[in-house]
Design a protein around this motif. Sequence first.
Motif, short mmCIF file in Angstrom:
data_model
loop_
_atom_site.label_atom_id
_atom_site.label_comp_id
_atom_site.label_asym_id
_atom_site.label_seq_id
_atom_site.Cartn_x
_atom_site.Cartn_y
_atom_site.Cartn_z
N ALA A 6 0.86 -1.25 0.11
CA ALA A 6 -0.15 0.06 0.10
C ALA A 6 0.98 1.05 -0.07
N VAL A 7 0.58 1.82 -1.12
CA VAL A 7 1.77 3.19 -1.23
C VAL A 7 1.02 4.38 -0.50
N THR A 8 1.67 4.67 0.58
CA THR A 8 1.07 5.83 1.21
C THR A 8 1.58 7.24 1.04
N LYS A 9 2.44 7.44 0.08
CA LYS A 9 3.03 8.55 -0.23
C LYS A 9 2.00 9.93 -0.31
N TYR A 10 0.68 9.51 -0.89
CA TYR A 10 -0.23 10.77 -1.03
C TYR A 10 -1.00 10.98 0.11
N VAL A 11 -0.93 10.08 1.29
CA VAL A 11 -1.79 10.22 2.30
C VAL A 11 -1.16 10.64 3.75
N LEU A 16 14.05 -8.12 -9.07
CA LEU A 16 14.39 -6.88 -10.03
C LEU A 16 12.87 -6.03 -9.79
N MET A 17 13.16 -4.63 -10.15
CA MET A 17 11.96 -3.82 -9.91
C MET A 17 11.84 -2.96 -11.14
N THR A 18 10.76 -2.65 -11.64
CA THR A 18 10.82 -1.52 -12.85
C THR A 18 9.51 -0.77 -12.69
N MET A 19 9.40 0.16 -13.40
CA MET A 19 8.21 1.25 -13.61
C MET A 19 7.98 1.18 -15.04
N ALA A 20 6.60 0.99 -15.36
CA ALA A 20 6.20 1.04 -16.82
C ALA A 20 6.19 2.33 -17.16
N GLY A 67 4.18 -3.21 -11.32
CA GLY A 67 2.70 -3.11 -11.44
C GLY A 67 2.38 -2.00 -10.35
N MET A 68 1.61 -0.76 -10.82
CA MET A 68 1.09 0.22 -10.26
C MET A 68 -0.45 0.36 -10.31
N SER A 69 -1.23 1.39 -10.00
CA SER A 69 -2.54 1.44 -10.04
C SER A 69 -2.85 1.10 -11.53
N VAL A 95 3.22 -5.95 -6.08
CA VAL A 95 2.57 -4.78 -6.83
C VAL A 95 2.43 -3.61 -5.72
N ARG A 96 2.85 -2.35 -6.13
CA ARG A 96 2.96 -1.26 -5.46
C ARG A 96 1.61 -0.18 -5.82
N LEU A 97 0.81 -0.48 -4.91
CA LEU A 97 -0.47 0.35 -5.21
C LEU A 97 -0.87 1.67 -4.26
N GLY A 98 -0.78 2.87 -5.02
CA GLY A 98 -1.18 4.01 -4.28
C GLY A 98 -2.49 4.55 -4.60
N SER A 99 -2.98 5.05 -5.80
CA SER A 99 -4.23 5.71 -5.99
C SER A 99 -5.38 4.86 -6.03
N VAL A 100 -5.15 3.67 -6.25
CA VAL A 100 -6.32 2.69 -6.56
C VAL A 100 -6.72 2.05 -5.28
N PHE A 121 10.90 1.06 0.94
CA PHE A 121 11.41 2.28 0.45
C PHE A 121 11.26 2.10 -1.27
N ILE A 122 10.37 2.76 -1.76
CA ILE A 122 10.27 2.56 -3.26
C ILE A 122 10.81 3.70 -4.34
N GLY A 123 11.07 4.88 -3.78
CA GLY A 123 11.42 5.67 -4.69
C GLY A 123 13.04 5.91 -4.62
N GLU A 143 6.67 3.91 0.64
CA GLU A 143 6.93 5.41 0.67
C GLU A 143 8.02 5.55 -0.37
N ASN A 144 8.01 6.78 -0.95
CA ASN A 144 9.22 6.89 -1.85
C ASN A 144 10.36 8.16 -1.50
N ARG A 145 9.66 8.85 -0.38
CA ARG A 145 10.75 9.99 0.14
C ARG A 145 10.71 9.99 1.76
C1 LIG Z 1 3.98 6.23 -6.23
C2 LIG Z 1 4.26 5.20 -6.69
C3 LIG Z 1 3.75 3.87 -6.76
C4 LIG Z 1 2.11 4.10 -6.81
O1 LIG Z 1 1.62 4.82 -7.64
P1 LIG Z 1 0.18 4.58 -8.09
O2 LIG Z 1 0.03 4.79 -9.52
O3 LIG Z 1 -0.76 5.64 -7.24
O4 LIG Z 1 -0.39 3.44 -7.67
C5 LIG Z 1 4.36 2.75 -7.12
N1 LIG Z 1 5.71 2.63 -7.42
C6 LIG Z 1 6.33 3.96 -7.02
C7 LIG Z 1 7.98 3.69 -7.19
C8 LIG Z 1 5.93 5.14 -6.91
O5 LIG Z 1 6.63 5.87 -6.70
#
Ligand SMILES: *Cc1c(COP(=O)(O)O)cnc(C)c1O
Length: 232
Positions: A34-39, A162-166, A205-207, A221-226, A80-82, A57-59
């Motif tokens: 659960a990505v709580t960086k926005y809350v 391994l980790m990636t962001m699409a 995988g993100m929202s 999977v790293r899920l924030g907004s959804v 720590f994801i950021g 959290e990313n910061r």
């Molecule tokens: C913010 C963030 C997420 C979550 O983003 P959403 O699109 O809100 O799910 C996942 N991974 C990383 C590295 C992020 O910075």
Amino acid sequence: MTRTLLEAKSEVERRIAEACRRAGRQPEDVNVIAVTKYVSLSRTESVLRSGLLHIGENRWQDAKEKWEALGEKGLGIWHFIGHLQTNKVKEVVGRFHMLHSLDRMSLAKEVDKRASQLGVTLPCFVQVNVSGEDSKYGLPPEELFLFLEELQALRHIEAVGLMTMAPHEDDPERTRPVFRELRRLRDTANENGSCRKPLMHLSMGMSNDFEIAVEEGATWVRLGSVLVGKEE
Ligand SMILES: *Cc1c(COP(=O)(O)O)cnc(C)c1O
């Protein structure tokens, strides 16, 4: 806890289970962060009360208040994801349980040094810039295998995956090749014996795209907004 959080949680779990079914996987093999960086702190407390255990959290600046109120008391497992600046390593190592954004040797050396001082070993994901976008952090794929081999010398880092962001795509189906490539890189690293222990995990995988990532083998999977929503 708010009803909407419980609803979001069960909806996400249902979507993960369906993606698993399509791919012939077990839902237990997919962990949700659960990505709580926005809350706020109070929303983060609700997240833990809802039964979600993993917090992302990313910061450090944004995470500090929440970690001090919760993590310090042993609540939650902290990811720590950021992008991690070298000068923040001393704040993060020893507090967070996993690092998802190991992306350069200078950072790896700092993390190893700090973990060694604390007498701990930090499980880390190596972040790979599969899509090659300039705006994304991560190692270029062609540098991955040498990086993993060099990492073996750092005894206080345990490479777990391994980790990636699409890239953001309006049609999430278009992210599939990125996730598939990360899995191929992981499998190749394991075939080559690039790590002390085989890499078991894929953090992807993100929202917007988590179902595609699950179909392609995501174990985190790293899920924030959804899931957690956004505040402020
Ligand atoms: C913010 C963030 C997420 C979550 O983003 P959403 O699109 O809100 O799910 C996942 N991974 C990383 C590295 C992020 O910075």
